[in-house]
Design a protein around this motif. Structure first.
Motif, PDB file in Angstrom:
ATOM      1  N   SER A 154      22.874 -13.671  22.909  1.00  0.00           N
ATOM      2  CA  SER A 154      22.910 -13.143  21.555  1.00  0.00           C
ATOM      3  C   SER A 154      21.572 -13.413  20.873  1.00  0.00           C
ATOM      4  O   SER A 154      20.916 -14.424  21.110  1.00  0.00           O
ATOM      5  CB  SER A 154      24.053 -13.814  20.799  1.00  0.00           C
ATOM      6  OG  SER A 154      23.613 -14.243  19.564  1.00  0.00           O
ATOM      7  N   GLY A 168      22.332 -20.783  13.327  1.00  0.00           N
ATOM      8  CA  GLY A 168      22.258 -20.172  14.652  1.00  0.00           C
ATOM      9  C   GLY A 168      23.431 -20.599  15.520  1.00  0.00           C
ATOM     10  O   GLY A 168      24.046 -19.779  16.202  1.00  0.00           O
ATOM     11  N   ILE A 169      23.751 -21.885  15.468  1.00  0.00           N
ATOM     12  CA  ILE A 169      24.870 -22.386  16.265  1.00  0.00           C
ATOM     13  C   ILE A 169      26.164 -21.681  15.839  1.00  0.00           C
ATOM     14  O   ILE A 169      26.958 -21.247  16.680  1.00  0.00           O
ATOM     15  CB  ILE A 169      24.999 -23.915  16.090  1.00  0.00           C
ATOM     16  CG1 ILE A 169      23.798 -24.608  16.753  1.00  0.00           C
ATOM     17  CG2 ILE A 169      26.299 -24.430  16.703  1.00  0.00           C
ATOM     18  CD1 ILE A 169      23.674 -26.077  16.411  1.00  0.00           C
ATOM     19  N   GLN A 175      26.400 -18.760  14.438  1.00  0.00           N
ATOM     20  CA  GLN A 175      26.335 -17.352  14.838  1.00  0.00           C
ATOM     21  C   GLN A 175      26.567 -17.193  16.330  1.00  0.00           C
ATOM     22  O   GLN A 175      27.281 -16.292  16.780  1.00  0.00           O
ATOM     23  CB  GLN A 175      24.965 -16.774  14.453  1.00  0.00           C
ATOM     24  CG  GLN A 175      24.804 -16.581  12.957  1.00  0.00           C
ATOM     25  CD  GLN A 175      23.371 -16.397  12.539  1.00  0.00           C
ATOM     26  OE1 GLN A 175      22.456 -16.929  13.173  1.00  0.00           O
ATOM     27  NE2 GLN A 175      23.142 -15.659  11.469  1.00  0.00           N
ATOM     28  N   VAL A 176      25.971 -18.081  17.107  1.00  0.00           N
ATOM     29  CA  VAL A 176      26.129 -17.994  18.554  1.00  0.00           C
ATOM     30  C   VAL A 176      27.580 -18.201  18.948  1.00  0.00           C
ATOM     31  O   VAL A 176      28.132 -17.486  19.777  1.00  0.00           O
ATOM     32  CB  VAL A 176      25.214 -19.029  19.250  1.00  0.00           C
ATOM     33  CG1 VAL A 176      25.601 -19.188  20.705  1.00  0.00           C
ATOM     34  CG2 VAL A 176      23.762 -18.617  19.118  1.00  0.00           C
ATOM     35  N   ALA A 181      18.704 -24.322  12.763  1.00  0.00           N
ATOM     36  CA  ALA A 181      19.481 -24.249  13.996  1.00  0.00           C
ATOM     37  C   ALA A 181      20.979 -24.150  13.716  1.00  0.00           C
ATOM     38  O   ALA A 181      21.713 -23.502  14.456  1.00  0.00           O
ATOM     39  CB  ALA A 181      19.195 -25.462  14.867  1.00  0.00           C
ATOM     40  N   TYR A 236      21.201 -14.357  18.180  1.00  0.00           N
ATOM     41  CA  TYR A 236      21.318 -15.503  17.288  1.00  0.00           C
ATOM     42  C   TYR A 236      20.773 -16.780  17.908  1.00  0.00           C
ATOM     43  O   TYR A 236      20.554 -17.762  17.227  1.00  0.00           O
ATOM     44  CB  TYR A 236      22.769 -15.697  16.873  1.00  0.00           C
ATOM     45  CG  TYR A 236      23.276 -14.517  16.097  1.00  0.00           C
ATOM     46  CD1 TYR A 236      22.714 -14.221  14.855  1.00  0.00           C
ATOM     47  CD2 TYR A 236      24.261 -13.688  16.602  1.00  0.00           C
ATOM     48  CE1 TYR A 236      23.151 -13.128  14.136  1.00  0.00           C
ATOM     49  CE2 TYR A 236      24.701 -12.596  15.882  1.00  0.00           C
ATOM     50  CZ  TYR A 236      24.146 -12.317  14.652  1.00  0.00           C
ATOM     51  OH  TYR A 236      24.564 -11.234  13.933  1.00  0.00           O
ATOM     52  N   TRP A 237      20.594 -16.739  19.226  1.00  0.00           N
ATOM     53  CA  TRP A 237      20.014 -17.927  19.859  1.00  0.00           C
ATOM     54  C   TRP A 237      18.647 -18.236  19.285  1.00  0.00           C
ATOM     55  O   TRP A 237      18.160 -19.357  19.371  1.00  0.00           O
ATOM     56  CB  TRP A 237      19.902 -17.723  21.378  1.00  0.00           C
ATOM     57  CG  TRP A 237      21.186 -18.031  22.074  1.00  0.00           C
ATOM     58  CD1 TRP A 237      22.104 -17.142  22.521  1.00  0.00           C
ATOM     59  CD2 TRP A 237      21.703 -19.330  22.353  1.00  0.00           C
ATOM     60  NE1 TRP A 237      23.162 -17.796  23.076  1.00  0.00           N
ATOM     61  CE2 TRP A 237      22.954 -19.149  22.986  1.00  0.00           C
ATOM     62  CE3 TRP A 237      21.248 -20.624  22.128  1.00  0.00           C
ATOM     63  CZ2 TRP A 237      23.733 -20.217  23.403  1.00  0.00           C
ATOM     64  CZ3 TRP A 237      22.029 -21.689  22.551  1.00  0.00           C
ATOM     65  CH2 TRP A 237      23.270 -21.479  23.180  1.00  0.00           C
ATOM     66  N   GLN A 238      17.990 -17.222  18.708  1.00  0.00           N
ATOM     67  CA  GLN A 238      16.639 -17.482  18.227  1.00  0.00           C
ATOM     68  C   GLN A 238      16.607 -18.595  17.185  1.00  0.00           C
ATOM     69  O   GLN A 238      15.714 -19.431  17.207  1.00  0.00           O
ATOM     70  CB  GLN A 238      16.008 -16.205  17.670  1.00  0.00           C
ATOM     71  CG  GLN A 238      16.684 -15.687  16.433  1.00  0.00           C
ATOM     72  CD  GLN A 238      15.794 -14.716  15.683  1.00  0.00           C
ATOM     73  OE1 GLN A 238      14.585 -14.865  15.678  1.00  0.00           O
ATOM     74  NE2 GLN A 238      16.408 -13.720  15.086  1.00  0.00           N
ATOM     75  N   SER A 239      17.597 -18.613  16.302  1.00  0.00           N
ATOM     76  CA  SER A 239      17.604 -19.678  15.296  1.00  0.00           C
ATOM     77  C   SER A 239      17.739 -21.033  15.965  1.00  0.00           C
ATOM     78  O   SER A 239      17.080 -22.000  15.598  1.00  0.00           O
ATOM     79  CB  SER A 239      18.762 -19.504  14.328  1.00  0.00           C
ATOM     80  OG  SER A 239      18.781 -18.217  13.828  1.00  0.00           O
ATOM     81  N   VAL A 240      18.643 -21.078  16.949  1.00  0.00           N
ATOM     82  CA  VAL A 240      18.866 -22.347  17.631  1.00  0.00           C
ATOM     83  C   VAL A 240      17.580 -22.803  18.321  1.00  0.00           C
ATOM     84  O   VAL A 240      17.166 -23.953  18.203  1.00  0.00           O
ATOM     85  CB  VAL A 240      20.006 -22.199  18.661  1.00  0.00           C
ATOM     86  CG1 VAL A 240      20.248 -23.520  19.367  1.00  0.00           C
ATOM     87  CG2 VAL A 240      21.279 -21.727  17.955  1.00  0.00           C
ATOM     88  N   ILE A 241      16.934 -21.871  19.005  1.00  0.00           N
ATOM     89  CA  ILE A 241      15.715 -22.234  19.713  1.00  0.00           C
ATOM     90  C   ILE A 241      14.610 -22.630  18.744  1.00  0.00           C
ATOM     91  O   ILE A 241      13.892 -23.609  18.963  1.00  0.00           O
ATOM     92  CB  ILE A 241      15.269 -21.069  20.627  1.00  0.00           C
ATOM     93  CG1 ILE A 241      16.338 -20.836  21.697  1.00  0.00           C
ATOM     94  CG2 ILE A 241      13.933 -21.379  21.285  1.00  0.00           C
ATOM     95  CD1 ILE A 241      16.133 -19.594  22.515  1.00  0.00           C
ATOM     96  N   ARG A 242      14.509 -21.875  17.657  1.00  0.00           N
ATOM     97  CA  ARG A 242      13.518 -22.253  16.651  1.00  0.00           C
ATOM     98  C   ARG A 242      13.779 -23.663  16.135  1.00  0.00           C
ATOM     99  O   ARG A 242      12.870 -24.471  15.983  1.00  0.00           O
ATOM    100  CB  ARG A 242      13.566 -21.290  15.469  1.00  0.00           C
ATOM    101  CG  ARG A 242      12.889 -19.979  15.741  1.00  0.00           C
ATOM    102  CD  ARG A 242      13.179 -19.027  14.602  1.00  0.00           C
ATOM    103  NE  ARG A 242      12.466 -17.779  14.779  1.00  0.00           N
ATOM    104  CZ  ARG A 242      12.614 -16.734  13.983  1.00  0.00           C
ATOM    105  NH1 ARG A 242      13.457 -16.788  12.973  1.00  0.00           N
ATOM    106  NH2 ARG A 242      11.923 -15.636  14.193  1.00  0.00           N
ATOM    107  N   GLY A 243      15.035 -23.937  15.861  1.00  0.00           N
ATOM    108  CA  GLY A 243      15.408 -25.263  15.380  1.00  0.00           C
ATOM    109  C   GLY A 243      15.026 -26.340  16.381  1.00  0.00           C
ATOM    110  O   GLY A 243      14.500 -27.387  16.021  1.00  0.00           O
ATOM    111  N   LEU A 244      15.275 -26.056  17.663  1.00  0.00           N
ATOM    112  CA  LEU A 244      14.946 -27.039  18.697  1.00  0.00           C
ATOM    113  C   LEU A 244      13.444 -27.268  18.772  1.00  0.00           C
ATOM    114  O   LEU A 244      12.982 -28.398  18.934  1.00  0.00           O
ATOM    115  CB  LEU A 244      15.484 -26.574  20.060  1.00  0.00           C
ATOM    116  CG  LEU A 244      17.004 -26.638  20.188  1.00  0.00           C
ATOM    117  CD1 LEU A 244      17.454 -26.080  21.531  1.00  0.00           C
ATOM    118  CD2 LEU A 244      17.496 -28.068  20.014  1.00  0.00           C
TER     119      LEU A 244
END
Lengths: 520, 321, 331
Positions: B292, C151-152, C154-155, C148, B294-302
């Motif tokens: 998805s 994002g979590i 949403q994912v 993040a 949406y993983w981009q936000s997660v990756i950005r956060g990481l």
């Protein structure tokens, strides 16, 4: 007494009858300071002697209430630090006041940059910085950030900046406090070079040996006054210490002072510290405290007293050495560990490390005791009230009530509340760092009496004080620290001003032959 | 000491290394990743963020923060869209001026009223948002297609998207100002040690005021490009831009406490965070796994997490060294 | 050379008066607004109006309670909105049976709600861990989860809207107890508990001591790191609850929208309520009043025909004014 070269052309700086009061409390009363051309002039004094205020007046931080300042042949008034700098007075602070992440060049040249076509001319600036540093025989990459160099080099950069601004007088505020011996030697070379090129230096330091190495004359301050000015050659260390402490050397006695009528019994060793070492300030300190005993820790500023007791309390990390408490190994990682073992610590800095200004007297008083005052996480306010009222009465805290904010109290009353914070938890060992600094005479005597009474009841006390009387009259035993080492120990009747001062000034000298244990 | 220098290298050059690795990865794995179309799309879209991040970079280097950039950009887009019938120049100037006003307001509140940048810009964020909605009457404002205004966001100059060109020029100027003017060096000095800077006689207040004004102006410019690129002034765009910009600046190795920073690395930070999204798109295009977006936000956060922890380790190492 | 610790003059209670005025200024403003509305706004004094306004502020205040505690320690939490989204995403995944199948619907709802709130609390604890373990500034440490976290959420839902119509769950946002909306009851309960914690419990004093003077607190044996972690954890828990309320009201969970911008609303309420942003002095009831003032100002303007966008400008001015007054109340 003045060296000939000064009187010939007059003084570079002449401060006469300077007075200054903060909120009605005098910090300087008619203090004077004269610095000749190309002279290195030492300025010494205890905490609160007025050195800082005098220098701050000179550098434009504060304005004087009265008195005259002449500098370089004209009346002098600095409106701001920048103004002083522009007029030829630069200051090198103890905590180096430069920008750590920027290059040497920027730190030297910021504020008067070279430009070409309206843009910074880095080449010219680097060249200038390199040139200035080369004067001190320091060959370094001036493009690298300041923080990649050691403290000594950073200090050289600060000095280079001063010279770059064409300073005629450089004030150095405890410049050697964080340098090692080799670095100090380099700094002294630089100071001698400055002198040769006609620049004068005011050198503030507490390390007496150093003064003899570089300074021409010394001015000693005490209680906001200039006590003495003398050529360095013609004054002994013991005279320096005596003047700083307000003692007349001819009357300093070797006989024991009136020893407080202590009723209590001194018991077994409670705390034993062996070979403590941490950072620059604490090199090798060993001491012990017995139950029911008041142990004084004497020494000049920067001798490592505060740093030592912080190690015992777990406030700082110990690098080497060991502690035992009641003959059991004791290694506090955090203050809470020491508190759990029954140790209380009253810091020298009431404002930054003592009071919680927005909290009430009651809250401040019971802060350390709080865990014992709670059941299921809820504060037993009734019990809290009883304890707080007991201590307010017992210590004579003057406040409108337990709910008054502590920031509104006077220094002496704040100190009493902080003392009560530890007394309330019924400690085995109480560590007091400058317990009576900056409080009025009445409160001071009260606090001293309370401490004595507590010791009579079996409390062990380890007390730091910069006031010699307090240490000498209030202690059963005194350890003297000097440059991070404990250099002498005096017991009971051996404690006298002369020997303690000698130890502070010289270290383990021939004079205290009577003390059984000596370390160097 | 050895370990410190490795950490320092990672902290200062890490973003470039990561960016290079990501591009290499994309180039090896996907067709057309380095194709003209993809490059120009990525550049066109991210140039708005790049402009906002540039202003943020200057603010952060003084040790401050500007939370208002997102809604300032939205305000800029509305103003420029309203003025777009009068041509590109008027539209652009109008948008930038609107942003500048917010920036100046920030500067005044922070320097004169001495209110924390965090709170001051939080308030102006609301103010800018309200003004944008007022002007736009709660709707998106269509841009005039008659004039030249849309060329700004949609046009090319020798195959280079004009927004990217603007961003590059802005970064060049920014870099020049930072490295070759006394104002630029003062920015870094203030962030490094504000008290020392005052003692050194540097014009601390004036420079602080300037960086907030600059940040506002650049956010306004980003808004102009937003309007021109998407054909409408969008009063509710820009939500979260400020935090994206902060993340780009931090990932680029600029210390949040101020005093250390690089304009170039900030650009790299923007590109890195922007490309993560692009790579995810390509990955999904391969059709093997469906990740998805949406993983981009997660990756950005990481990424942000890694950088922040790295910086903190570096700071501890330095203080004990 | 730390010279001249000039003895402090007693400040003759002038500060107390300042604090008194500042503290009551918020209440005065609130009553002023109410009085104004009673005079000029039609149908103001009705259960309807009261409920509308209270439900509007409920989620802000619930989040604001945690935020107040965080700010009391001298910190800040930007991630509250994202944690709301996480909680709002997780709960339907469980009670709709997308992630796990639990046949008994009441049990499913209960498990869903608990897991959602606990998850948000765990993320809050993570914030605290970052801050205390690595000594990262709170604003940056919580920025990580701000980005993040959404994002979590949403994912985990694939970005899809999760619509539902489930009375067993939606009572939290739509139900009423004795005519009072449930979320208002939750809000009042949380405010009361937090106010009581701050005032009466060991934990509360530790929070205020840390915010008031972290060094002194540490030297008095307060476990600074542990207290901070718990405070951020509580902020997460509050956000989790608020997330549930929001999705219940909306009858759907949209990870893209739940809690968007909440951090700013919550901080604004805390600031207007009179909590010191530098820490050490905090009032949870103040936060409630602050949120009510912001809401009432908006309501007043809207009810009297002023555009909602102008209301935002007023809110901005209100925040600056409150913080500026606070500064002057102290100096």
């Amino acid at each position: 007494m003045e060296p000939a070269h000064n009187s010939a052309q007059g003084n570079l700086l002449s401060m006469q009858n300077i007075s200054k009061a903060f909120a009605g409390i005098p910090a300087l009363s008619s203090a004077s300071l004269d610095v000749g051309h190309a002279e290195v002039h030492a300025l010494i004094g205890q905490n609160g002697a007025g050195k800082s205020t005098l220098i701050k007046i000179l550098t434009g931080y504060v304005s004087r209430d009265s008195g005259d300042v002449r500098f370089d042949g004209a009346d002098f008034l600095a409106r701001s630090p920048q103004d002083a700098q522009a007029k030829g007075i630069s200051t090198i602070y103890q905590e180096i006041n430069l920008v750590p992440y920027r290059s040497i060049t920027e730190n030297i040249c910021l504020g008067r940059e070279s430009r070409r076509y309206g843009l910074l001319d880095w080449k010219a600036m680097h060249e200038e910085a390199r040139h200035l540093m080369a004067r001190f025989n320091i060959d370094i990459d001036v493009r690298k950030p300041l923080l990649s160099f050691n403290t000594a080099t950073q200090q050289m950069v600060a000095i280079a900046r001063a010279i770059g601004f064409k300073a005629k007088l450089v004030i150095m505020d405890e410049p050697t406090s964080s340098l090692d011996e080799r670095e100090v030697a380099v700094l002294f070379d630089v100071i001698r070079q400055l002198k040769q090129s006609g620049i004068s230096v005011i050198f503030v330091s507490h390390k007496l040996d150093e003064l003899y190495q570089v300074c021409d004359r010394v001015t000693i301050m005490r209680d906001g006054r200039t006590v003495k000015t003398s050529a360095m050659k013609s004054i002994s260390k013991i005279e320096l210490v005596a003047s700083m402490l307000g003692r007349d050397i001819s009357q300093v006695s070797k006989h024991a002072t009136a020893f407080g009528d202590r009723k209590g019994q001194i018991g077994d060793v409670l705390l034993q510290a062996q070979g403590l070492k941490a950072g620059h300030k604490v090199q090798d300190v060993s001491l012990n405290v017995r139950k029911g005993e008041i142990v004084g820790l004497a020494g000049l500023l920067g001798a490592g007293r505060t740093e030592t007791v912080r190690l015992i309390f777990g406030a700082d990390r110990l690098h080497k050495g060991s502690l035992t408490l009641d003959n059991k190994p004791f290694a506090p990682a955090e203050p809470i560990d020491a508190i759990m073992q029954g140790i209380g610590f009253s810091s020298e800095d009431r404002k930054l490390e003592g009071i919680i200004p927005d909290m009430s007297v009651a809250e401040n008083m019971t802060l350390a005791l709080m865990p014992q005052l709670t059941k299921m996480g809820i504060v037993d306010e009734e019990q809290q009230r009883l304890i707080v009222e007991k201590f307010i009465t017992r210590l004579g805290v003057k406040c409108s009530g337990p709910q008054q904010r502590i920031r509104e109290l006077s220094g002496g009353n704040q100190q009493k509340v902080l003392l009560a914070r530890w007394l309330a938890m019924n400690p085995k060992l109480l560590v007091l760092d400058e317990p009576t600094r900056g409080i009025d005479v009445g409160a001071k005597a009260e606090i001293q009496t309370i401490v004595k009474e507590l010791a009579d009841q079996g409390l062990a006390v380890l007390m730091i004080s910069s006031e010699l009387e307090e240490v000498i009259e209030g202690s059963d035993r005194v350890f003297v620290l000097r440059d991070g080492h404990n250099v002498a120990e005096f017991v009971g009747k051996e404690i006298n001003e002369g020997d303690v001062m000698a130890a502070m000034a010289h270290g383990a000298s021939e004079k205290n032959g009577s003390s059984e244990e000596k370390r160097t | 000491m050895k370990k410190t220098s490795l950490l320092a290298l990672l902290s200062s050059q890490g973003v470039l290394i990561a960016l290079a690795l990501l591009i290499l990865f994309g180039w090896l794995r996907y067709d057309n990743f380095l194709g003209l179309f993809n490059i120009s799309t990525v550049l066109r879209y991210n140039s708005m963020f790049a402009l906002v991040a540039l202003g943020m970079c200057f603010v952060i280097m003084t040790g401050g923060i500007d939370l208002s950039v997102g809604s300032t950009a939205a305000l800029g887009s509305v103003v420029s869209a309203l003025l777009s019938p009068y041509g590109m120049l008027v539209g652009t100037l109008g948008g930038v001026a609107a942003g500048l006003c917010i920036g100046i307001l920030n500067g005044v509140v922070i320097v004169r009223l001495r209110i924390l940048p965090f709170i001051a810009t939080l308030a102006t964020m609301l103010a800018a948002n309200g003004t944008a909605l007022l002007l736009a009457q709660d709707q998106t404002v269509s841009v005039s297609y008659d004039g030249t205004f849309i060329n700004l966001g949609q046009g090319d100059f020798y195959n280079i998207p004009i927004p990217a060109l603007i961003a590059v020029v802005a970064y060049l100027i920014g870099s020049l100002v930072l490295n070759f003017t006394s104002t630029g060096r003062t920015v870094l000095a203030i962030g490094g040690n504000e008290d020392a800077s005052r003692l050194m006689g540097l014009p601390v207040n004036r420079v602080k005021f300037l960086v907030y004004a600059l940040s506002g102006g650049l956010a306004g410019l980003a808004g102009v490009i937003l309007a021109s690129q998407f054909g409408a002034g969008q009063p509710i765009e820009g939500v979260g831009w400020e935090l994206f910009a902060i993340a780009s600046v931090v990932v680029g190795g600029t210390l949040l406490t101020g005093g250390v920073g690089s304009v170039g690395a900030t650009l790299a930070g923007v590109m890195l965070l922007g490309l993560i999204f692009n790579v995810l798109n390509f990955e999904n295009g391969l059709g093997w796994i469906s990740l998805s977006a949406y993983w981009q936000s997660v990756i950005r956060g990481l990424f942000l997490l890694a950088v922040v922890i790295l910086q903190s380790r570096l700071a501890t190492k330095e203080s004990t060294a | 050379m730390s010279d001249t610790t000039s003895p402090k003059m007693p400040v003759a209670n002038s500060f107390n008066i300042g604090a008194f005025i500042t503290k009551h200024a918020t209440l005065v403003a609130l009553f002023g607004l109410i009085a104004f509305n009673m005079a000029f706004t039609n149908h103001f004094l009705s259960m309807q109006t009261l409920n509308v306004n209270l439900t509007q502020v409920a989620t802000i205040v619930i989040v604001g309670v945690g935020m107040t505690l965080v700010i009391a320690t001298g910190g800040i939490d930007l991630s509250v909105g994202s944690m709301m989204a996480i909680s709002g995403a997780i709960a339907p995944l469980i009670f709709l049976g997308t992630a796990v199948k639990i046949s008994e619907i009441h049990l499913a709802v209960a498990v869903g709600m608990i897991v959602a709130v606990v998850a948000a609390g765990a993320f809050g604890w993570f914030n605290g861990w970052l801050i205390t373990r690595f000594r990262i500034q709170p604003i940056i440490a919580t920025l990580v989860l701000f980005i993040a976290g959404r994002g979590i959420a949403q994912v985990s839902t694939n970005g899809n809207l999760q619509p539902f119509k489930l009375a067993q769950f939606q009572w939290i946002g739509l139900g009423r107890w004795f005519g009072i909306p449930v979320q208002v009851v939750i809000m009042v309960a949380l405010v009361a508990i937090a106010a009581w914690i701050l005032r009466r419990s060991l934990f509360g004093r530790q929070i205020l001591a840390i915010g008031g003077n972290e060094n002194a607190a540490r030297l008095s044996g307060i476990p600074v790191a542990r207290v901070k972690r718990w405070v951020y954890c509580i902020s997460g828990l509050c956000s989790g609850i608020a997330g549930l309320v929001v999705i219940a009201i909306n009858s759907s969970s949209d990870a893209n929208l739940v809690g968007l911008g909440m951090e700013l609303d919550a901080i604004a309420a805390v600031a207007v309520g009179g909590t010191l942003l530098s820490g050490g002095r905090a009032t949870v009831t103040g936060t409630l009043i602050g949120a009510l003032i912001i809401q009432l100002v908006r309501y007043t303007l809207l009810a009297n025909g002023v555009n909602d966008d102008v209301a935002k400008l007023v809110k901005a001015a209100l925040i600056v004014l409150a913080v500026w007054l606070q500064r002057h109340g102290r100096s």
